[in-house]
Design a protein around this motif. Structure first.
Motif, PDB file in Angstrom:
ATOM      1  N   ASP A 138       4.111 -18.159  68.763  1.00 13.32           N
ATOM      2  CA  ASP A 138       3.803 -17.709  70.119  1.00 13.32           C
ATOM      3  C   ASP A 138       3.986 -16.199  70.228  1.00 13.32           C
ATOM      4  O   ASP A 138       4.940 -15.635  69.699  1.00 13.32           O
ATOM      5  N   GLY A 139       3.078 -15.560  70.938  1.00 14.33           N
ATOM      6  CA  GLY A 139       3.179 -14.132  71.173  1.00 14.33           C
ATOM      7  C   GLY A 139       2.626 -13.259  70.068  1.00 14.33           C
ATOM      8  O   GLY A 139       2.709 -12.031  70.157  1.00 14.33           O
ATOM      9  N   ALA A 140       2.071 -13.870  69.000  1.00 19.23           N
ATOM     10  CA  ALA A 140       1.506 -13.079  67.903  1.00 19.23           C
ATOM     11  C   ALA A 140       0.321 -12.260  68.404  1.00 19.23           C
ATOM     12  O   ALA A 140      -0.446 -12.692  69.264  1.00 19.23           O
ATOM     13  N   VAL A 141       0.171 -11.086  67.859  1.00 23.06           N
ATOM     14  CA  VAL A 141      -0.890 -10.168  68.252  1.00 23.06           C
ATOM     15  C   VAL A 141      -1.932 -10.101  67.148  1.00 23.06           C
ATOM     16  O   VAL A 141      -1.596 -10.007  65.960  1.00 23.06           O
ATOM     17  N   ALA A 142      -3.213 -10.160  67.531  1.00 23.51           N
ATOM     18  CA  ALA A 142      -4.309 -10.120  66.566  1.00 23.51           C
ATOM     19  C   ALA A 142      -4.352  -8.777  65.850  1.00 23.51           C
ATOM     20  O   ALA A 142      -4.183  -7.717  66.459  1.00 23.51           O
ATOM     21  N   ARG A 143      -4.533  -8.823  64.539  1.00 24.94           N
ATOM     22  CA  ARG A 143      -4.662  -7.632  63.713  1.00 24.94           C
ATOM     23  C   ARG A 143      -5.793  -7.853  62.727  1.00 24.94           C
ATOM     24  O   ARG A 143      -6.374  -8.928  62.651  1.00 24.94           O
ATOM     25  N   THR A 144      -6.092  -6.855  61.930  1.00 28.32           N
ATOM     26  CA  THR A 144      -7.017  -7.042  60.824  1.00 28.32           C
ATOM     27  C   THR A 144      -6.247  -7.384  59.562  1.00 28.32           C
ATOM     28  O   THR A 144      -5.056  -7.082  59.429  1.00 28.32           O
ATOM     29  N   LEU A 145      -6.946  -7.993  58.621  1.00 24.82           N
ATOM     30  CA  LEU A 145      -6.324  -8.301  57.336  1.00 24.82           C
ATOM     31  C   LEU A 145      -5.943  -7.020  56.609  1.00 24.82           C
ATOM     32  O   LEU A 145      -4.930  -6.965  55.893  1.00 24.82           O
ATOM     33  N   GLN A 146      -6.716  -5.966  56.788  1.00 28.70           N
ATOM     34  CA  GLN A 146      -6.395  -4.691  56.158  1.00 28.70           C
ATOM     35  C   GLN A 146      -5.069  -4.145  56.653  1.00 28.70           C
ATOM     36  O   GLN A 146      -4.243  -3.666  55.875  1.00 28.70           O
ATOM     37  N   SER A 147      -4.844  -4.228  57.961  1.00 29.80           N
ATOM     38  CA  SER A 147      -3.587  -3.755  58.525  1.00 29.80           C
ATOM     39  C   SER A 147      -2.415  -4.556  57.967  1.00 29.80           C
ATOM     40  O   SER A 147      -1.363  -4.000  57.639  1.00 29.80           O
ATOM     41  N   LYS A 148      -2.585  -5.868  57.845  1.00 33.93           N
ATOM     42  CA  LYS A 148      -1.530  -6.708  57.304  1.00 33.93           C
ATOM     43  C   LYS A 148      -1.259  -6.385  55.839  1.00 33.93           C
ATOM     44  O   LYS A 148      -0.099  -6.242  55.409  1.00 33.93           O
ATOM     45  N   ALA A 149      -2.301  -6.236  55.045  1.00 36.27           N
ATOM     46  CA  ALA A 149      -2.143  -6.009  53.605  1.00 36.27           C
ATOM     47  C   ALA A 149      -1.496  -4.666  53.310  1.00 36.27           C
ATOM     48  O   ALA A 149      -0.796  -4.507  52.307  1.00 36.27           O
ATOM     49  N   ARG A 150      -1.695  -3.676  54.178  1.00 36.32           N
ATOM     50  CA  ARG A 150      -1.164  -2.346  53.933  1.00 36.32           C
ATOM     51  C   ARG A 150       0.311  -2.216  54.281  1.00 36.32           C
ATOM     52  O   ARG A 150       0.885  -1.143  54.126  1.00 36.32           O
ATOM     53  N   GLU A 151       0.943  -3.310  54.709  1.00 37.13           N
ATOM     54  CA  GLU A 151       2.387  -3.278  54.914  1.00 37.13           C
ATOM     55  C   GLU A 151       3.124  -3.054  53.595  1.00 37.13           C
ATOM     56  O   GLU A 151       4.241  -2.557  53.571  1.00 37.13           O
ATOM     57  N   SER A 152       2.526  -3.451  52.473  1.00 41.98           N
ATOM     58  CA  SER A 152       3.125  -3.236  51.159  1.00 41.98           C
ATOM     59  C   SER A 152       2.092  -2.624  50.229  1.00 41.98           C
ATOM     60  O   SER A 152       0.885  -2.747  50.436  1.00 41.98           O
ATOM     61  N   ILE A 153       2.591  -1.955  49.193  1.00 49.73           N
ATOM     62  CA  ILE A 153       1.740  -1.273  48.225  1.00 49.73           C
ATOM     63  C   ILE A 153       2.177  -1.691  46.831  1.00 49.73           C
ATOM     64  O   ILE A 153       3.372  -1.720  46.519  1.00 49.73           O
ATOM     65  N   SER A 154       1.216  -2.031  45.993  1.00 47.55           N
ATOM     66  CA  SER A 154       1.494  -2.339  44.590  1.00 47.55           C
ATOM     67  C   SER A 154       1.212  -1.113  43.744  1.00 47.55           C
ATOM     68  O   SER A 154       0.283  -0.341  44.023  1.00 47.55           O
ATOM     69  N   VAL A 155       2.002  -0.941  42.687  1.00 45.53           N
ATOM     70  CA  VAL A 155       1.730   0.170  41.780  1.00 45.53           C
ATOM     71  C   VAL A 155       0.358   0.024  41.135  1.00 45.53           C
ATOM     72  O   VAL A 155      -0.275   1.022  40.746  1.00 45.53           O
ATOM     73  N   GLN A 156      -0.138  -1.204  41.054  1.00 41.82           N
ATOM     74  CA  GLN A 156      -1.466  -1.419  40.491  1.00 41.82           C
ATOM     75  C   GLN A 156      -2.565  -0.919  41.417  1.00 41.82           C
ATOM     76  O   GLN A 156      -3.689  -0.659  40.965  1.00 41.82           O
ATOM     77  N   ASP A 157      -2.269  -0.772  42.716  1.00 46.03           N
ATOM     78  CA  ASP A 157      -3.241  -0.186  43.632  1.00 46.03           C
ATOM     79  C   ASP A 157      -3.578   1.249  43.247  1.00 46.03           C
ATOM     80  O   ASP A 157      -4.632   1.779  43.639  1.00 46.03           O
TER      81      ASP A 157
END
Length: 443
Positions: A48-67
């Motif tokens: 409940d109360g979750a806010v819509a985001r894009t998948l890009q915004s979610k994925a950019r919460e973390s960064i892999s060295v392989q990126d």
């Protein structure tokens, strides 16, 4: 291709049509495959109360060295790629995926959290440290990864640390080092070194908990830097529930364990304060006449340190050592079995400075099979007329010490009560106690 969809009901009445379906699909696939494609896909967390985001915004919460192009094959030099990933991950989570990233002289200057299942390994012939954390307001958090110091590939005299923490923090935003659940192995110099600006030392926090420290370089007659943890400044620290194992019997001089050292003698400056508890240590310590270090070593000017519930097996040199110019030290409930060195399993001894402090409690420890004394406490520094004050030795069990079970020498006062000393060359030795010595109910 170009396709038209027509939808009719059972009576053949038109419900819906869509032209150019194939053309739209091709375009959509191309858009999704582009670098910004994840920005076209929606994401909504469950709850409940979750806010819509894009998948890009979610994925950019973390960064892999392989990126950033890290190969992680243990052969390719991944330093540039990992450093670029670090720079992009400040304030975020940096992922070290499964594999081995060969690196050297990485720099962290802002807050970051690093975790994963992979390994950071020091390159052969590195002059410097694997990772240096510096600057103000820096928080370095590491979880689950392996730091391989690759001591076989480093020069003996090179001061290579796996993690060197030199962040000074600020009064409102303390610098924090938090290493938990990691493996640190094959260290060349220190696996973790903590050093910083003494003026801002009161804001420093160091947490080293639940890690494994394995193998590593032993010292030589000329090089006694090799050690697992080196806290060389006034910080607040907790070192608990770690495993330290040299993975072999020490050959000559050994590898020291946990060193808490503060070279600032001035009373106006803060001192190291901390808790060392629940650690398991096998074959740790350094045995050399001019530079003997304990598996746990509370060195000059430490203030308010508790050494509680640690297990030490096969310590070299000394088991737990405290310098006589430390103050408010508690050594409680530790078990020390076997000592192949030149001194006591629990040792409080004089240092080179011309003053002594004291307030040392040694309580409820078990010392077994020591090569010299079980517990030895010397409260006067060499050449000084000043005696430390406030020694309490109580409720300890000492068995099988080759020389003395318990010794208290050159203290202003001492209380030695309710200890058990068995099968030692001599039981309890007192020497040079200036005032009252309370010795009672020992067996």
């Amino acid at each position: 291709y170009d396709t038209k969809f027509v939808l009719r009901d059972a009576a053949d009445a038109l419900i819906w049509t869509q032209d150019h379906v194939g053309e739209n699909t091709v375009t959509l696939r191309a858009d999704l495959a582009a670098t910004g494609g994840a920005g076209m896909v929606g994401f909504l967390a469950d709850g409940d109360g979750a806010v819509a985001r894009t998948l890009q915004s979610k994925a950019r919460e973390s960064i892999s060295v392989q990126d950033f192009g890290a190969v992680c094959d243990g052969v390719t030099d991944d330093t540039a790629a990992v450093q670029a990933a670090i720079n992009a991950a400040y304030g975020k989570r940096l992922l070290i995926p499964n594999g081995v990233c060969l690196v050297s002289n990485l720099s962290v200057t802002a807050s970051i959290s690093v975790d994963g299942t992979g390994t950071l390994k020091q390159k052969d012939g590195t002059v410097g440290h694997m990772i240096t954390v510096s600057g103000t307001s820096t928080k370095f958090i590491a979880r689950g990864i392996t730091f391989d110091g690759n001591e076989q590939g480093q020069a003996v005299a090179s001061p290579n640390c796996s993690i060197r923490f030199a962040a000074v923090g600020t009064g409102i935003d303390p610098a924090v080092l938090d290493v938990s659940g990691c493996t640190l192995k094959n260290g060349s110099s220190a696996d973790i070194s903590v050093t910083n600006d003494a003026v801002r030392s009161t804001v420093e926090k160091v947490l080293i908990c639940g890690n494994r420290f394995l193998g590593g370089r032993e010292g030589t007659a000329a090089n006694y830097d090799p050690r697992y943890i080196d806290i060389r400044c006034p910080v607040d620290y907790v070192v608990s529930n770690n495993v330290f194992d040299l993975m072999k019997a020490p050959a000559n001089f050994g590898r020291a364990g946990i060193i808490s050292y503060d070279g600032n003698a001035a009373a106006s400056l803060d001192k190291a304060r901390g808790v060392i508890s629940g650690n398991q240590m096998v074959n740790c310590g350094r045995n050399e006449a001019s530079s003997t270090l304990g598996a746990i070593d509370i060195y000059n000017y430490a203030r308010t340190v508790s050494v509680i519930g640690n297990s030490l097996t096969g310590s070299l040199g000394r088991g737990i050592q405290v310098k006589a110019d430390a103050e408010n030290i508690s050594i409680v409930g530790n078990v020390i079995d076997g000592l192949a060195g030149i001194d006591a399993q629990i040792s409080v001894n004089g240092s080179v400075d011309a003053f002594a402090r004291g307030s040392v409690t040694v309580q409820g420890n078990t010392c077994l099979n020591g090569a010299q004394d079980g517990i030895s406490c010397v409260g006067r520094n060499s050449g000084s007329t000043i005696f430390a004050r406030g020694l309490s030795i109580s409720g300890n069990v000492v068995k099988g010490a080759v020389r003395r079970g318990i010794a208290a020498i050159d203290w202003t006062d001492a209380t030695i009560v309710s200890n058990v000393v068995d099968t030692c060359e001599s039981g309890i030795y007192l020497g040079g106690i200036k005032e009252a010595a309370n010795v009672a109910a020992n067996h």
